[in-house]
Design a protein around this motif. Sequence first.
Motif, short mmCIF file in Angstrom:
data_model
loop_
_atom_site.label_atom_id
_atom_site.label_comp_id
_atom_site.label_asym_id
_atom_site.label_seq_id
_atom_site.Cartn_x
_atom_site.Cartn_y
_atom_site.Cartn_z
N VAL A 72 15.03 4.60 -7.77
CA VAL A 72 14.21 5.08 -6.64
C VAL A 72 13.05 4.16 -6.28
CG1 VAL A 72 12.81 6.99 -5.77
CG2 VAL A 72 14.92 7.47 -7.00
N PRO A 73 12.29 3.63 -7.24
CA PRO A 73 11.20 2.72 -6.84
C PRO A 73 11.71 1.47 -6.11
CG PRO A 73 10.87 3.47 -9.10
CD PRO A 73 12.25 3.90 -8.70
N ASP A 74 12.99 1.15 -6.27
CA ASP A 74 13.57 -0.02 -5.61
C ASP A 74 14.24 0.33 -4.29
OD1 ASP A 74 12.80 -1.51 -7.81
OD2 ASP A 74 14.71 -1.20 -8.84
N TYR A 75 14.15 1.58 -3.87
CA TYR A 75 14.78 2.01 -2.61
C TYR A 75 14.25 1.14 -1.46
CZ TYR A 75 16.62 5.16 0.95
OH TYR A 75 17.31 5.70 2.02
N GLU A 90 -4.92 3.80 11.91
CA GLU A 90 -4.27 5.10 11.74
C GLU A 90 -3.16 5.02 10.69
OE1 GLU A 90 -5.22 7.87 12.63
OE2 GLU A 90 -6.27 7.79 14.55
N ALA A 91 -2.46 3.89 10.64
CA ALA A 91 -1.41 3.71 9.63
C ALA A 91 -2.00 3.73 8.23
CB ALA A 91 -0.65 2.40 9.88
N GLU A 92 -3.19 3.14 8.07
CA GLU A 92 -3.87 3.18 6.77
C GLU A 92 -4.26 4.62 6.42
OE1 GLU A 92 -4.96 0.43 4.77
OE2 GLU A 92 -3.75 -0.91 6.00
N ALA A 93 -4.74 5.36 7.41
CA ALA A 93 -5.20 6.73 7.17
C ALA A 93 -4.05 7.65 6.76
CB ALA A 93 -5.88 7.28 8.43
N LEU A 94 -2.83 7.32 7.16
CA LEU A 94 -1.68 8.14 6.78
C LEU A 94 -1.46 8.12 5.27
CD1 LEU A 94 0.86 7.25 9.62
CD2 LEU A 94 -0.31 9.44 9.27
N LEU A 95 -1.92 7.06 4.62
CA LEU A 95 -1.83 6.98 3.16
C LEU A 95 -3.11 7.47 2.48
CD1 LEU A 95 -0.16 3.46 2.76
CD2 LEU A 95 0.95 5.70 2.71
N PHE A 96 -4.18 7.58 3.25
CA PHE A 96 -5.47 7.98 2.69
C PHE A 96 -5.58 9.50 2.56
CE2 PHE A 96 -10.05 8.96 3.35
CZ PHE A 96 -10.55 8.38 2.20
N LYS A 149 0.84 -1.20 0.00
CA LYS A 149 0.00 0.00 0.00
C LYS A 149 0.88 1.25 0.00
CE LYS A 149 -3.51 -2.55 2.54
NZ LYS A 149 -4.18 -2.74 3.85
N PHE A 150 1.97 1.19 0.76
CA PHE A 150 2.94 2.29 0.74
C PHE A 150 3.53 2.45 -0.65
CE2 PHE A 150 7.44 3.40 0.72
CZ PHE A 150 7.41 4.67 1.29
N LEU A 151 3.92 1.35 -1.27
CA LEU A 151 4.53 1.42 -2.61
C LEU A 151 3.54 1.94 -3.65
CD1 LEU A 151 6.63 -1.87 -2.54
CD2 LEU A 151 7.48 0.48 -2.37
N ASN A 152 2.26 1.58 -3.50
CA ASN A 152 1.24 2.14 -4.38
C ASN A 152 1.12 3.65 -4.19
OD1 ASN A 152 0.59 -0.30 -5.56
ND2 ASN A 152 -1.11 -0.73 -4.16
N TRP A 153 1.13 4.05 -2.91
CA TRP A 153 1.07 5.50 -2.61
C TRP A 153 2.28 6.20 -3.24
CZ3 TRP A 153 4.93 8.00 0.18
CH2 TRP A 153 4.71 9.36 0.37
N TRP A 154 3.46 5.63 -3.09
CA TRP A 154 4.66 6.25 -3.66
C TRP A 154 4.52 6.36 -5.18
CZ3 TRP A 154 8.98 8.61 -1.72
CH2 TRP A 154 10.00 8.87 -2.64
N GLY A 155 4.04 5.32 -5.80
CA GLY A 155 3.87 5.34 -7.25
C GLY A 155 2.89 6.40 -7.72
N GLU A 156 1.85 6.64 -6.93
CA GLU A 156 0.82 7.61 -7.31
C GLU A 156 1.18 9.04 -6.86
OE1 GLU A 156 -2.99 6.45 -5.87
OE2 GLU A 156 -2.92 4.47 -6.81
#
Length: 473
Positions: free
Chosen positions: A71-74, A174-180, A33-40
């Motif tokens: 960078v995407p592989d960081y 709350e961790a989910e909401a940080l990406l929302f 989910k973090f990687l998806n956020w980074w990509g978007e």
Amino acid sequence: MPEKIDYHAKIPNNVNLADDRRLQRALEGWQPKFLNWWGEMGPTLETQGVYLRTAVSVGREGWAHFDHVNVPDYRWGIFLAERDPDRRIAFGEHQGEPVWQQVPGEYRADLQRLIVIQGDTEPASVEQQKLLGLTAPSLYDLRNLFQVNVEEGRHLWAMVYLLHAYFGKEGREEAEALLFRNSGSPDTPRILGAFNEETADWLAFYMFTYFTDRDGKYQLGTLKESSFDPLSRTCEFMLKEEAHHMFVGTTGVDRVVTRSAELIREHDTYDIAAHGGIPLDIIQKYINFHYTVSLDLFGSETSTNAANYYTAGLKGRWQETRRKDDHKLTDSSVFLDRPNGDGTWGKEEVQALLALNLDLRSEYIADCQNGLNRWNKILEDNGIDFRFRLPHVGFNRSVGLTAGYHVAPDGSLIDEATWEANRKNWLPTSADLAFVRSLMHPVYERGKIAGWVAPPTNGINGKPFDYEYVYLP
């Protein structure tokens, strides 16, 4: 707690994550989910390798490794500073007791709130800086942008680890909401106002990393004093990385001022816009805006929440252990400036315990002045009599005692008509912003740099300025 970081794990860490399979699975579920956020929401510009600093150890020496990374592989991960087994609580009603390795039930909600607010700022700045790579003034600057971004991403990981490891189901939510939440979103904005502002040009980026990341330094410094030891050790390591972000801001503004000074001397005029430079009065307006927006992050001058956090031992003062008082503050007081209804300023005595935000803000202001002194020295060395100034602490504020007042940069209390008539002289106008953005053309050639900013004095990690810091497609 190992000092070295395990990069063989799916999630690099030095918290023995493999020993807690439930936590490991939960974080491995959050990772995509973090990687998806980074990509978007992460950097728009595609690269094929950036010369990045990666943490390999949390010790005081030799903790970083430099190399080109896609960078995407960081490898983002979870790093805490080493534990001091003898550390004791330095302030508040639990002073002298051993620090906590688990969250005391009575402080659970408050600690979670502090971690969420800090965690929310980290991805926000990545979102604000999403488009900057498209107008980078040099490969050196582009590399610094990516370094700041990946480290903000890791600081998000640091807070998410704490939420997952110590706050159960609520922490995971709350961790989910940080990406929302997203910076500037009309429906789900970031929690703090400064992190919903646009960072649309590189002068704004330098100002953000100077003023707003400096607020981050002081907020992390108070959390480093926390009696909750995992939070303290997390923030201690984050402060190592935060120093680079402020370096980018300090030297970035240095270089803009240097280039503007060169153009003023070369053309014998302050009106350097026609020559591709940023006029000093526009730089001053950017200072005024970014400084005051960052001041709002400290909250109201008096705060019962801050007092309660301190008494409970959740959040200390800047460099708490170096203070020479009783570390309880129940019997001491301070004076603060308060605007009067008749257009004058008055003094009010308040309990020091209630004025902790004011105490931290004062440390921050003194630190900010160091940058102004640097930039003014550049002007002085070039024989230019213009001087930058920090505006009055009450100027352009949305939070605190002066939020309902109009205060001029010199501290004068003024009426709304006077404010509106002079606003264009004090804060960036739409024309100012459009002009600065008009200068933002990318320079991706090795050893070259845009005409509105001077090259750096030194490169990164001993490399020259003309090093290929970023591989572009």
